[in-house]
Design a protein around this motif. Structure first.
Motif, mmCIF file in Angstrom:
data_model
loop_
_atom_site.group_PDB
_atom_site.id
_atom_site.type_symbol
_atom_site.label_atom_id
_atom_site.label_comp_id
_atom_site.label_asym_id
_atom_site.label_seq_id
_atom_site.Cartn_x
_atom_site.Cartn_y
_atom_site.Cartn_z
ATOM 1 N N LEU A 145 -5.501 -7.014 -1.778
ATOM 2 C CA LEU A 145 -5.215 -6.386 -0.480
ATOM 3 C C LEU A 145 -5.255 -4.867 -0.564
ATOM 4 C CD1 LEU A 145 -2.276 -8.645 0.790
ATOM 5 C CD2 LEU A 145 -4.663 -8.690 1.528
ATOM 6 N N SER A 146 -4.919 -4.307 -1.733
ATOM 7 C CA SER A 146 -4.909 -2.841 -1.873
ATOM 8 C C SER A 146 -6.302 -2.258 -1.750
ATOM 9 C CB SER A 146 -4.290 -2.446 -3.216
ATOM 10 O OG SER A 146 -5.098 -2.893 -4.296
ATOM 11 N N ASN A 147 -7.339 -3.080 -1.982
ATOM 12 C CA ASN A 147 -8.713 -2.615 -1.819
ATOM 13 C C ASN A 147 -9.208 -2.752 -0.383
ATOM 14 O OD1 ASN A 147 -9.069 -1.928 -4.541
ATOM 15 N ND2 ASN A 147 -9.616 -4.024 -5.078
ATOM 16 N N ARG A 148 -8.452 -3.446 0.464
ATOM 17 C CA ARG A 148 -8.873 -3.695 1.836
ATOM 18 C C ARG A 148 -8.062 -2.912 2.865
ATOM 19 N NH1 ARG A 148 -9.493 -10.332 1.796
ATOM 20 N NH2 ARG A 148 -10.850 -10.477 -0.050
ATOM 21 N N PHE A 149 -6.799 -2.669 2.547
ATOM 22 C CA PHE A 149 -5.913 -2.042 3.522
ATOM 23 C C PHE A 149 -5.323 -0.761 2.952
ATOM 24 C CE2 PHE A 149 -5.768 -6.628 4.322
ATOM 25 C CZ PHE A 149 -6.120 -6.679 5.665
ATOM 26 N N SER A 150 -4.867 0.106 3.852
ATOM 27 C CA SER A 150 -4.217 1.352 3.450
ATOM 28 C C SER A 150 -2.789 1.075 3.009
ATOM 29 C CB SER A 150 -4.217 2.341 4.616
ATOM 30 O OG SER A 150 -3.427 1.844 5.689
ATOM 31 N N GLN A 151 -2.184 2.080 2.359
ATOM 32 C CA GLN A 151 -0.804 1.916 1.904
ATOM 33 C C GLN A 151 0.165 1.649 3.059
ATOM 34 O OE1 GLN A 151 1.689 5.273 0.733
ATOM 35 N NE2 GLN A 151 1.929 4.367 -1.290
ATOM 36 N N PRO A 152 0.078 2.374 4.177
ATOM 37 C CA PRO A 152 0.990 2.070 5.291
ATOM 38 C C PRO A 152 0.832 0.647 5.823
ATOM 39 C CG PRO A 152 0.030 4.241 5.588
ATOM 40 C CD PRO A 152 -0.692 3.612 4.444
ATOM 41 N N GLN A 153 -0.400 0.150 5.897
ATOM 42 C CA GLN A 153 -0.609 -1.214 6.373
ATOM 43 C C GLN A 153 -0.001 -2.230 5.420
ATOM 44 O OE1 GLN A 153 -4.922 -0.928 6.703
ATOM 45 N NE2 GLN A 153 -4.809 -0.954 8.939
ATOM 46 N N LEU A 154 -0.180 -2.004 4.118
ATOM 47 C CA LEU A 154 0.420 -2.901 3.132
ATOM 48 C C LEU A 154 1.943 -2.859 3.210
ATOM 49 C CD1 LEU A 154 -1.764 -2.350 -0.075
ATOM 50 C CD2 LEU A 154 -1.474 -4.480 1.200
ATOM 51 N N PHE A 155 2.490 -1.667 3.340
ATOM 52 C CA PHE A 155 3.946 -1.521 3.389
ATOM 53 C C PHE A 155 4.518 -2.300 4.565
ATOM 54 C CE2 PHE A 155 8.043 0.384 3.992
ATOM 55 C CZ PHE A 155 8.434 0.848 2.750
ATOM 56 N N ARG A 156 3.957 -2.077 5.754
ATOM 57 C CA ARG A 156 4.467 -2.765 6.945
ATOM 58 C C ARG A 156 4.280 -4.268 6.838
ATOM 59 N NH1 ARG A 156 0.983 1.231 9.361
ATOM 60 N NH2 ARG A 156 2.122 3.144 9.874
ATOM 61 N N GLY A 157 3.122 -4.701 6.364
ATOM 62 C CA GLY A 157 2.844 -6.126 6.286
ATOM 63 C C GLY A 157 3.745 -6.858 5.309
ATOM 64 N N VAL A 158 3.961 -6.274 4.144
ATOM 65 C CA VAL A 158 4.800 -6.923 3.132
ATOM 66 C C VAL A 158 6.252 -6.982 3.595
ATOM 67 C CG1 VAL A 158 5.702 -6.715 0.788
ATOM 68 C CG2 VAL A 158 3.273 -6.357 1.214
ATOM 69 N N PHE A 231 5.295 4.699 -2.893
ATOM 70 C CA PHE A 231 5.206 5.643 -1.785
ATOM 71 C C PHE A 231 5.871 6.971 -2.133
ATOM 72 C CE2 PHE A 231 7.258 7.184 2.241
ATOM 73 C CZ PHE A 231 6.096 7.704 2.805
ATOM 74 N N ALA A 232 7.049 6.913 -2.749
ATOM 75 C CA ALA A 232 7.762 8.139 -3.109
ATOM 76 C C ALA A 232 6.942 8.984 -4.076
ATOM 77 C CB ALA A 232 9.120 7.799 -3.715
ATOM 78 N N ASN A 233 6.317 8.338 -5.056
ATOM 79 C CA ASN A 233 5.518 9.080 -6.035
ATOM 80 C C ASN A 233 4.302 9.750 -5.401
ATOM 81 O OD1 ASN A 233 7.253 8.359 -8.097
ATOM 82 N ND2 ASN A 233 6.016 6.634 -8.780
ATOM 83 N N SER A 234 3.839 9.216 -4.272
ATOM 84 C CA SER A 234 2.660 9.788 -3.617
ATOM 85 C C SER A 234 2.998 11.012 -2.763
ATOM 86 C CB SER A 234 1.974 8.729 -2.745
ATOM 87 O OG SER A 234 2.783 8.381 -1.634
ATOM 88 N N VAL A 235 4.273 11.207 -2.435
ATOM 89 C CA VAL A 235 4.647 12.331 -1.575
ATOM 90 C C VAL A 235 5.599 13.317 -2.253
ATOM 91 C CG1 VAL A 235 4.314 10.985 0.535
ATOM 92 C CG2 VAL A 235 6.578 11.040 -0.520
ATOM 93 N N VAL A 236 6.070 12.991 -3.463
ATOM 94 C CA VAL A 236 7.039 13.845 -4.161
ATOM 95 C C VAL A 236 6.378 14.412 -5.408
ATOM 96 C CG1 VAL A 236 9.256 13.920 -5.358
ATOM 97 C CG2 VAL A 236 9.000 12.539 -3.291
ATOM 98 N N SER A 237 6.537 15.703 -5.627
ATOM 99 C CA SER A 237 5.981 16.348 -6.812
ATOM 100 C C SER A 237 6.894 16.122 -8.014
ATOM 101 C CB SER A 237 5.825 17.849 -6.569
ATOM 102 O OG SER A 237 7.103 18.466 -6.423
ATOM 103 N N VAL A 238 6.386 16.440 -9.207
ATOM 104 C CA VAL A 238 7.182 16.276 -10.426
ATOM 105 C C VAL A 238 8.439 17.149 -10.377
ATOM 106 C CG1 VAL A 238 7.190 16.562 -12.931
ATOM 107 C CG2 VAL A 238 5.154 15.670 -11.792
ATOM 108 N N LYS A 239 8.284 18.384 -9.902
ATOM 109 C CA LYS A 239 9.434 19.288 -9.811
ATOM 110 C C LYS A 239 10.494 18.736 -8.866
ATOM 111 C CE LYS A 239 10.630 24.076 -8.654
ATOM 112 N NZ LYS A 239 10.103 25.388 -8.181
ATOM 113 N N GLU A 240 10.050 18.223 -7.728
ATOM 114 C CA GLU A 240 10.994 17.636 -6.771
ATOM 115 C C GLU A 240 11.602 16.353 -7.319
ATOM 116 O OE1 GLU A 240 8.876 19.112 -2.591
ATOM 117 O OE2 GLU A 240 8.340 17.195 -3.512
#
Length: 560
Positions: A145-158, A231-240
């Protein structure tokens, strides 16, 4: 006549000269119209002086407030920062996830341990023959599914799928277990199969409970580990991450306290109720709380997608673009790719080690817990108090965890959880294996060695879980940040979704072999104790190896 005209002109001049600046301003403010009597230079100077005085007065007030309330001023500025805009909704999401997980974890144990012709011995078989295949199947499905749908779509669907199942279980499946559970078939099977098959038969007999157990376990590994941290790792930097990851759990572990008290409240309602529908009412209340929390979770996620992810001040667009890159490798190719990475293998060893260790400890503890609290209501009430205590302890450990990471680094922080399990395991297994040694102490305390084992086992679980949430999980998630997109996406899915169930199933398989060969869980306990200490030794070795690799990767990231 001339005299009257002179007096009239003087009166008009007087009104013109002494018109109030306030009246002039009011006249201009009414519909944007100017006063019919223009201001004189004197009035204009008076108005300018008043404005300068007001500005100076405001500046003086602000300076006084800043001097006397420095923390409030700093907090007000901090609330407007992009970091806060990003971290607060993430903390709310984590809060809701752990609120649900606590309810689901306590409920699944009550269901399977107190089910008809079942007990704590069913847990190793569930983890091996239900949880592990379910986790592998989900990983394959998620990779596709990760190859077919975006992360937000997977998140909501799961998330939507999980919430739908839990609501359906409480309101559709459980009220009809008399029809759905094959009690007649299972009774016939018990008539000709050996007694050692009692646990597998119990899984089939209570198959809806087994499904609930699987979904509750997957909520922890899929929603908490894979979806949230991915999701958190995709929006948060190492410093944060170094600054905020340990603090995410502050909100989350308040959820443990509230969810534990919620479970206790529902248990008290069940105690006061009568009839077969008492536990069914409890399930409906519990799952109603899960669905309500899930709604808040999805709302916070939607806010992140619309207000945070799209804000360049909150999320670096280049980082977000990398996170959206999709990989088209097959599952076999991904497994081969990940197997070649020592970094991922060490990370998987940490997760598997925790899964095996906690499984060995929990099964033995829950067997003693059922001896002390055979009634489902009392069992559930104790678990509610246990969850609340876990939340309180973890709340304070989160504060400590941030300082440990800051002062001692990743390696020391990652070693705290296995060392805690090792230290508390010695006392717990000594109570189980040598209760006579503790009898004098128990007598002085006015209790029994069994009750002491229950409370020490609870303390061990609280300590291990609090250090896991405050240190182990943040360290594990920080380890993914410097990896490339392929390792982050599929490596995380393989390690978190398969690694944890594999660890628990590995411990479960070992326990099954001991139970079948020695005849009972009690007879297997000495071997389980020795195995626990061996597993922790390998865990610590992998943590030390990964610490060096993590530091080197972070140096490479800093150089870039």
């Amino acid at each position: 006549m001339a005299m009257k005209l002179a007096i009239l002109l003087a009166s008009v001049a007087s009104v013109h000269a002494f018109q109030s600046p306030a009246v002039s301003t009011l006249a201009r403010g009414a519909g944007g119209l100017r006063s019919p009597l223009p201001s004189t230079p004197v009035a204009a100077r008076q108005q300018t002086k008043l404005g300068v005085a007001a500005t100076a007065d405001d500046a003086e007030k602000r300076a006084w407030f800043k001097e006397n309330f420095p923390r409030t001023t700093k907090l007000a500025k901090g609330l407007k920062s992009p970091e806060v805009k990003k971290v607060v909704p993430l903390a709310i999401i984590f809060f809701c996830i752990l609120f649900n997980y606590t309810i689901l974890r306590d409920t699944k144990d009550v269901l399977v341990v107190t089910a008809p012709k079942s007990g704590a011995e069913i847990i190793p078989f569930l983890k091996t023959y239900v949880n592990l295949p379910g986790a592998i199947a989900f990983t394959i499905l998620y990779s596709s599914l990760s190859n077919r749908f975006s992360q937000p779509q997977l998140f909501r669907g799961v998330i939507g799928t999980f919430l739908t199942f839990f609501a359906s279980f409480a309101f559709l499946l459980y009220p009809n277990i008399g029809v759905l559970h094959p009690n007649g078939l299972c009774d016939a099977m018990q008539g000709f199969l050996p007694a050692s098959f009692a646990a597998p038969i119990a899984i089939l007999r209570n198959w809806t409970f087994s499904m609930f157990y699987l979904m509750a376990e997957l909520w922890g590994s899929v929603v908490a580990s894979l979806l949230f941290w991915g999701f958190a790792n995709s929006v948060v930097s190492v410093k944060e991450a170094k600054k905020y990851y340990p603090l995410f759990g502050l909100f989350a572990n308040i959820a443990l306290v509230f969810s534990g008290q919620f479970v206790r409240l529902v248990s008290k309602l069940r105690v006061g109720a009568t009839g077969a529908d008492a536990w069914g009412l409890s399930l409906q209340l519990l799952m109603g709380g899960v669905c309500a929390s899930g709604g808040v979770l999805l709302g916070a996620y939607e806010y992140m997608q619309r207000k945070v992810v799209t804000d360049p001040e909150c999320v670096d667009p280049s980082t977000l673009k990398k996170a959206k890159v999709k990989t088209k490798m097959s599952m076999g190719e991904s497994a081969k790719y990940l197997a070649q990475s020592k970094y991922i293998r060490d990370l998987a060893t940490l997760v598997i080690g925790y899964g095996m260790a906690i499984n060995i400890v929990e099964v033995t503890w829950k067997a003693n817990l059922k001896k002390q609290f055979p009634d489902p209501a009392a069992y559930s009430a104790f678990m509610g108090g246990f969850s609340s205590s876990t939340g309180v302890v973890t709340f304070f450990m989160m504060l400590v965890g941030q300082q440990v990471l800051k002062r001692f680094g990743w390696g020391i922080a990652a070693a705290v959880t296995p060392v805690t399990l090792l230290a508390t395991g010695v006392t717990f297994f000594s109570l189980v294996l040598a209760p006579g040694f503790w009898q004098p102490v128990a007598a002085k305390l006015g209790t029994t060695p069994l009750m002491m084992a229950v409370f020490v086992g609870a303390a061990q679980n609280i300590a291990s879980k609090s250090t896991k949430y405050s240190l182990f999980d943040p360290c594990k998630e920080m380890a993914y940040i410097p990896l490339d997109a392929e390792q982050k996406t599929k490596g995380k899915a393989a390690v978190d979704v398969i690694g944890n169930p594999l660890g628990k199933s590995g411990g479960a398989l070992y326990q099954q072999g001991l139970i079948l060969s020695l005849g009972s869980l009690a007879a297997s306990t000495p071997y389980l104790a020795g195995s626990l200490f061996l597993i922790i030794a390998f865990w610590l070795k992998s943590a030390k190896s990964l610490a060096g690799q993590f530091d080197r990767k972070m140096e490479e990231v800093d150089q870039e």
